[in-house]
Scaffold this active site. Structure first.
Site, PDB file in Angstrom:
ATOM      1  N   PHE A 283       0.863  -1.173   0.000  1.00  0.00           N
ATOM      2  CA  PHE A 283       0.000   0.000   0.000  1.00  0.00           C
ATOM      3  C   PHE A 283       0.905   1.229   0.000  1.00  0.00           C
ATOM      4  O   PHE A 283       1.617   1.497   0.968  1.00  0.00           O
ATOM      5  CB  PHE A 283      -0.896   0.004   1.230  1.00  0.00           C
ATOM      6  CG  PHE A 283      -1.999   1.048   1.200  1.00  0.00           C
ATOM      7  CD1 PHE A 283      -2.064   2.037   0.231  1.00  0.00           C
ATOM      8  CD2 PHE A 283      -2.988   1.031   2.156  1.00  0.00           C
ATOM      9  CE1 PHE A 283      -3.074   2.980   0.204  1.00  0.00           C
ATOM     10  CE2 PHE A 283      -4.023   1.974   2.157  1.00  0.00           C
ATOM     11  CZ  PHE A 283      -4.048   2.953   1.172  1.00  0.00           C
ATOM     12  N   GLU A 284       0.903   1.948  -1.105  1.00  0.00           N
ATOM     13  CA  GLU A 284       1.705   3.158  -1.256  1.00  0.00           C
ATOM     14  C   GLU A 284       0.813   4.376  -1.029  1.00  0.00           C
ATOM     15  O   GLU A 284      -0.113   4.625  -1.787  1.00  0.00           O
ATOM     16  CB  GLU A 284       2.308   3.225  -2.669  1.00  0.00           C
ATOM     17  CG  GLU A 284       3.306   2.124  -2.978  1.00  0.00           C
ATOM     18  CD  GLU A 284       4.732   2.555  -2.750  1.00  0.00           C
ATOM     19  OE1 GLU A 284       4.956   3.752  -2.458  1.00  0.00           O
ATOM     20  OE2 GLU A 284       5.635   1.698  -2.889  1.00  0.00           O
ATOM     21  N   MET A 285       1.102   5.127   0.036  1.00  0.00           N
ATOM     22  CA  MET A 285       0.354   6.345   0.333  1.00  0.00           C
ATOM     23  C   MET A 285       0.981   7.538  -0.397  1.00  0.00           C
ATOM     24  O   MET A 285       2.182   7.570  -0.627  1.00  0.00           O
ATOM     25  CB  MET A 285       0.373   6.614   1.830  1.00  0.00           C
ATOM     26  CG  MET A 285      -0.298   5.540   2.648  1.00  0.00           C
ATOM     27  SD  MET A 285      -2.066   5.765   2.789  1.00  0.00           S
ATOM     28  CE  MET A 285      -2.122   7.074   3.983  1.00  0.00           C
TER      29      MET A 285
END
Length: 346
Positions: A283-285
């Site tokens: 999960f890349e914010m």
């Protein structure tokens, strides 16, 4: 899962940094891209290593639901912490990993907020922990987070001192096969090999310019793409991604795209799934706390609910594993999930 509980009748009420009171912007704020990056983030608003240590020790002593383990030390001798909740070896276990890269700190703030929730001993939390074990490693790279390194940092930071690399100048998320760095070695020896883990989310940050249909995204996700990953593990990973995607999309907290990633096993998302059979999700914010490129650093406006987005991802993952709805999660959305690309100049 073996652990020692610290006993107390009260849950911790410690405040983490200054983010607790940050109001959330309107629901479409990140999706419409109000703050595409201006290098104005203030590093003093992030939890320091000392504050993190004090908070974790305090809350795990005060909460019956939580315990704390030191899994090793960084290059510079800083302790690496693992927070544990739930201790039934017959239950599935989920692991949340944050800040492999020292300049990616919003996820850690979200993880600390989620730890606060687990420490409340609420009925919701008790119901979760009756059915799932939770592991949280809230900062794998403490040296990089403070810029305490053995190399010239000036080429890798912007207005602050946080850097992607560990103190030896190594990207920890490229060290999951050789494992020569003390941080990754401790993570594998004292977490991945010690506990029977079913699911893992590896949280990161990306630049601020990623978009779909020329509109900014608040983050991106991807399951393991290595050919060495077993099909059933990939399927479980896609189900985990489905839970996270739909939980965030339905709340209007952001717009999620598909990350464009490689197949190398040196990366946690691939290597851990292949070696241990753990279902993994990247999960890349959106946005970083410091970077040599000013347009990669997200300003203060969006921080509050990017942190909330991280909390939602953790909470809904735990809830779906606890009630077993993750096993029937619809993965068909992956077929049409657009890949994110850099926003075109307007």
């Amino acid at each position: 899962m073996k652990r020692t509980l610290f006993k107390s009748i009260a849950a911790a009420t410690i405040t983490i940094g200054s983010f607790a009171a940050v109001p959330l912007p309107s629901a479409d704020a990140v999706g419409s891209g109000p703050n595409p990056g201006n290098g104005q983030v203030q590093l003093n608003r992030f939890t320091t290593n000392q504050e993190l240590s004090s908070f974790l020790q305090s809350i795990t002593k005060k909460s019956d639901a939580l315990s704390l383990e030191v899994i090793g030390q960084s290059v510079k001798g800083r302790e690496l912490y693992l927070v544990k909740a739930g201790n039934n070896p017959n239950n599935p276990t989920v692991l949340f990993l944050t800040q492999q890269h020292g300049n990616e700190g919003l996820i850690t703030e979200g993880a600390l907020n989620f730890i606060k929730k687990l420490g409340t001993n609420s009925k919701e939390v008790r119901d979760w922990l009756d059915h799932v074990n939770v592991l949280i490693l809230p900062r794998l790279n403490p040296d990089g987070a403070e810029g305490d390194v053995n190399f010239d940092i000036s080429h890798y930071v912007g207005g602050g001192q946080a850097t992607r690399f560990n103190a030896n100048g190594v990207d920890l998320n490229r060290d999951h096969t050789v494992r020569k760095e003390p941080e990754t070695k401790a993570f594998h020896e004292n977490v991945l090999k010690k506990y029977k883990i079913d699911y893992m989310i590896d949280f990161h940050h990306q630049g601020t310019q990623s978009a779909i249909n020329n509109k900014y995204v608040s983050g991106s996700i991807l399951y393991p793409t290595s050919p060495n990953v077993a099909p059933e593990v990939r399927q479980m990973s896609q189900q985990l991604g489905s839970v996270v995607y739909h939980a965030i999309e339905k709340r209007g907290f952001g717009h999620i795209g598909k990350y464009v990633g490689g197949t190398e096993n040196t990366i946690a998302r691939n290597g851990i799934a292949a070696e241990y059979g753990i279902a993994t999700l990247l999960f890349e914010m959106r946005g970083m706390m410091d970077h040599e490129r000013e347009d990669y650093v997200l300003g203060q406006k969006s921080n509050g609910y990017l942190i909330k987005q991280a909390e939602i991802a953790m909470q809904e993952s735990v809830a779906s594993i606890a009630d077993a709805t993750i096993k029937t999660a619809d993965t068909s959305f992956w077929e049409n999930l657009p890949e994110q690309r850099n926003k075109e100049a307007e």
